[in-house]
Structure formats: C-alpha cells, structure tokens
Design an enzyme around this catalytic site. Structure first.
Site, mmCIF file in Angstrom:
data_model
loop_
_atom_site.group_PDB
_atom_site.id
_atom_site.type_symbol
_atom_site.label_atom_id
_atom_site.label_comp_id
_atom_site.label_asym_id
_atom_site.label_seq_id
_atom_site.Cartn_x
_atom_site.Cartn_y
_atom_site.Cartn_z
ATOM 1 N N ASN A 109 -123.664 -112.541 51.744
ATOM 2 C CA ASN A 109 -124.087 -112.147 50.336
ATOM 3 C C ASN A 109 -123.978 -113.277 49.351
ATOM 4 O O ASN A 109 -123.110 -113.991 49.420
ATOM 5 C CB ASN A 109 -123.418 -110.622 49.903
ATOM 6 N N PHE A 113 -122.098 -111.077 41.308
ATOM 7 C CA PHE A 113 -121.507 -109.951 40.207
ATOM 8 C C PHE A 113 -122.560 -109.148 39.421
ATOM 9 O O PHE A 113 -122.679 -108.909 38.243
ATOM 10 C CB PHE A 113 -120.586 -110.380 39.270
ATOM 11 N N SER A 172 -114.743 -114.627 44.143
ATOM 12 C CA SER A 172 -116.189 -114.429 44.710
ATOM 13 C C SER A 172 -116.462 -115.915 44.959
ATOM 14 O O SER A 172 -116.480 -116.546 43.650
ATOM 15 C CB SER A 172 -116.954 -113.523 43.847
ATOM 16 N N ASN A 174 -119.790 -116.655 44.643
ATOM 17 C CA ASN A 174 -120.994 -116.592 44.061
ATOM 18 C C ASN A 174 -121.148 -116.605 42.526
ATOM 19 O O ASN A 174 -122.285 -116.475 41.978
ATOM 20 C CB ASN A 174 -121.763 -115.101 44.518
ATOM 21 N N THR A 175 -120.045 -116.736 41.791
ATOM 22 C CA THR A 175 -119.962 -117.102 40.540
ATOM 23 C C THR A 175 -119.504 -118.572 40.279
ATOM 24 O O THR A 175 -118.276 -118.544 40.401
ATOM 25 C CB THR A 175 -119.231 -115.984 39.567
ATOM 26 N N LYS A 214 -107.110 -110.307 44.036
ATOM 27 C CA LYS A 214 -108.062 -110.449 45.324
ATOM 28 C C LYS A 214 -108.261 -111.849 45.337
ATOM 29 O O LYS A 214 -108.746 -112.513 44.484
ATOM 30 C CB LYS A 214 -109.150 -109.783 45.306
ATOM 31 N N ASN A 243 -111.205 -112.039 50.199
ATOM 32 C CA ASN A 243 -112.665 -111.906 49.848
ATOM 33 C C ASN A 243 -113.205 -112.651 50.949
ATOM 34 O O ASN A 243 -112.912 -112.828 52.261
ATOM 35 C CB ASN A 243 -112.708 -112.352 48.494
#
Length: 352
Positions: A109, A113, A172, A174-175, A214, A243
């Site tokens: 993915n 967010f 994450s 993805n940021t 996390k 994660n």
C-alpha cells in the site's frame, strides 16, 4: 469456510480499495461475524494497564475513520486500533495505491494517511462511549504540516478521554519524511512534547491513558536501542513492532512486487519478528511490546509472543483469511500455549 469468509473472498473480483470500502459498508450494516461466548481465559492479558479479553488485536489501517470498531470487537478481536487519523482530512496518494500480491499472501500500500480528519473521528468515538471494549486511536501528521510534531499533540489532545490508548505512528513509508521522526533527536522532541501534553491532560482530566509508539522494521544497528531508551525516558507504555517494510524480498513472485509503498502480509513475518526480538533484548522488561507483521495463523501469533510480545496485531491476513481468521488464530494459539505447558500468555512472553 463461513459465509462471511466466502463473501470476503468474493470481494477479490473488485479493485482492492473498492473491496475494502464494501467491507466497511457491510460491517456498518451489521453484516459482520459475531463471536458467541467468552474468550478462552488463557488468552487474556494485561497490557499497559489495559485488561484485554484476548491478546489478538486489529492493527491500524483497516478502520481509518473509526467507523466500525464495535463490529470488529464483535468479530472476536481483543482490542481494535482505529486510524491513522490526522488533524485535517486528506485524500492521500493518487489511486491505484493498494495492491494484492496473492501469490505471496501479501499486500503493498501507498495510501498516504487518507482519512476524514480528526473531528469526525472524535465524534464517532464519542458516540460509542460506554459500549465497552478496548479501542485505541492511531494518530499521525498531515503531509503538508509545517510542524508535524504539533499534529501529534493536537490528535492526543482532541481524543483524550475518547480512546482507551493512543499510538503515535511515525513509521509509515508513504508520508515523505515521516520516518525521520525515528531518529534520536527528532524522536526525543516528539516524545518529550507528547509527555508534556499527557501530563497536562492528566492533571486537567484526572485520568491517564497509555501511549504507544509504532516503529518500522527497517532499522539499522543501534537504532533499536536508541528508540527503546527514548521511549523509556519519555514514559511511554508500549512499542508496536512493526509497520510495513520498504524492503522487497527476493522470494516475492507477484507481478505487483515492484509497486512502491509498504509491504505487509506473509513476507513480513520473519523480518518483523527478528526486529521484535531485538527490541525485547533492548527493553529488558522496561516497556511492553506488541508484535505485528505477517501474522496469519496461531503459529505466527505464538512466534511473536515468544519473541517478546505481550499482544499481537494483524490486518493484511484478513484479505486472504476472511473475518473468521481471528477465531481460528485464537483457537490455535490457545492450543499451542497449553501444549507447551503455559497457563497464560504472560508466561510465554520471551520464552526461548
């Protein structure tokens, strides 16, 4: 395979993100599975002061907007983590951004967010007050925030009293730049400001709530130890390991393996469990650990516990195992604990 599992499998004909949306709608309509009867007492555990009926939790990412926490509790999870939620609503990255790697029992993915923002999230948690069950809030920072640490403070402050615990998600992939918060100086500032905010909220409200961190599995030598010391110094209660990963194992077979984003599912079990063992060795019992990454059966959950986790979380395996998976994991885990002579989950934590 139950009717709910068959329905989940049927959703595979749709785009993964569309299928997830239909799953959330079905749960909101009351179409999800419901476990009958209490949990096996061998699975009960105390985590950071929280009394969990069982140690198997739902990881953040499934219920980003806190729309179906009660449905997932009813499905058998011992605790549910909603989010990640950011102060302001944001669309996330362009679609397509969610990919099934069926041959590998994995998911990639790059959602970014995507969520509806803090206010509707808070209103939903407020509306469920008094229903029981452990529900946590996973908080993050907006992509365009000028002060990302302040975003975590805003999330903690707004949701104080509405959530049973909080998780600061700094892992994450993805940021852009978010994982830089895992470096020592940035993490000290983040956790220091959260600790100050927590202390003030505790005085003002008269109650306290656990705060978790996390982390990513992609950590260099020395980073695990530095994170543990910073977490302990700031008085946080647990670390979730881990994660998604930006690594791509050579064993991946799916044509989607080259997609950018975070990899989760079966290929993450071994590396995330190895990192969990490193955290267990560094923590020496000073902070609780929660194992996440690649759990698809009782064996995976048991491996996390014996690596040092007091509880576990899963999400991606639901894509392939269906909503009945949690009940199967719990039965298998309980059987494994008894077969090895353990009377409770706590007895097996970190066992060789």
């Amino acid at each position: 395979m139950s009717l709910h599992d068959l329905a989940a499998r049927a959703l595979h004909v749709f785009d993964p993100e569309d299928a997830h949306g239909w799953a959330i709608r079905g749960l909101k309509w009351g179409l999800g599975p419901r476990e009958s009867g209490p949990d096996d007492p061998i699975l009960a555990v105390k985590l950071a002061g929280l009394d969990l009926p069982n140690c198997v939790g739902l990881a953040a990412g499934f219920d980003k907007n806190a729309e179906v926490p009660d449905a997932m509790l009813a499905a058998g999870f011992g605790f549910v983590e909603a989010g990640t939620v950011t102060p302001l609503a944001q669309a996330g990255n362009p679609r397509p951004r969610l990919f099934r790697l069926t041959e590998d029992q994995a998911v990639i993915n790059r959602m970014g967010f995507n969520n509806g923002g803090l206010e509707p999230f808070a209103q939903r948690l407020s509306a469920r007050q008094g229903r029981g069950g452990i529900v946590g809030a996973n908080i993050g920072a907006n992509k365009d925030a000028t002060d990302r640490i302040q975003d975590y403070v805003i999330g903690l402050t707004r949701l104080w009293g509405l959530s049973d615990y909080f998780t600061a998600n700094i892992s994450s992939p993805n940021t852009p730049g978010l994982r830089a918060l895992q470096t020592k100086a940035a993490l000290e500032e983040l956790l220091g400001r959260l600790a100050e905010t927590r202390a003030a909220l505790k005085i003002a409200s008269g109650v306290d709530y656990p705060i978790f961190l996390k982390v990513a599995p992609d950590l260099e030598d020395g980073e695990v130890e530095a994170i543990v010391e910073t977490v302990v110094g700031a008085g946080l209660d647990a670390i979730i390991v881990s994660n998604t990963t930006i690594a791509r194992p050579e064993t991946l077979r799916s044509a989607r393996a080259g997609e950018s984003g975070g990899l989760s599912g079966a290929p993450l079990l071994e590396p995330s469990t190895a990192v969990l063992k490193r955290f267990h060795a560094a923590a020496t019992g000073r902070v609780a650990l929660i194992g996440a990454g690649g759990i698809a059966d009782g064996a995976g959950a048991y491996a996390k516990i014996r690596a040092g986790a007091r509880a576990v979380q899963l999400y991606s395996s639901l894509v392939y195992g269906g909503p009945g998976l949690v009940a199967r994991i719990k039965r298998d885990l309980a059987a494994r604990l008894r077969a090895d002579g353990f009377a409770a989950v706590e007895d097996a934590v970190g066992a060789p």
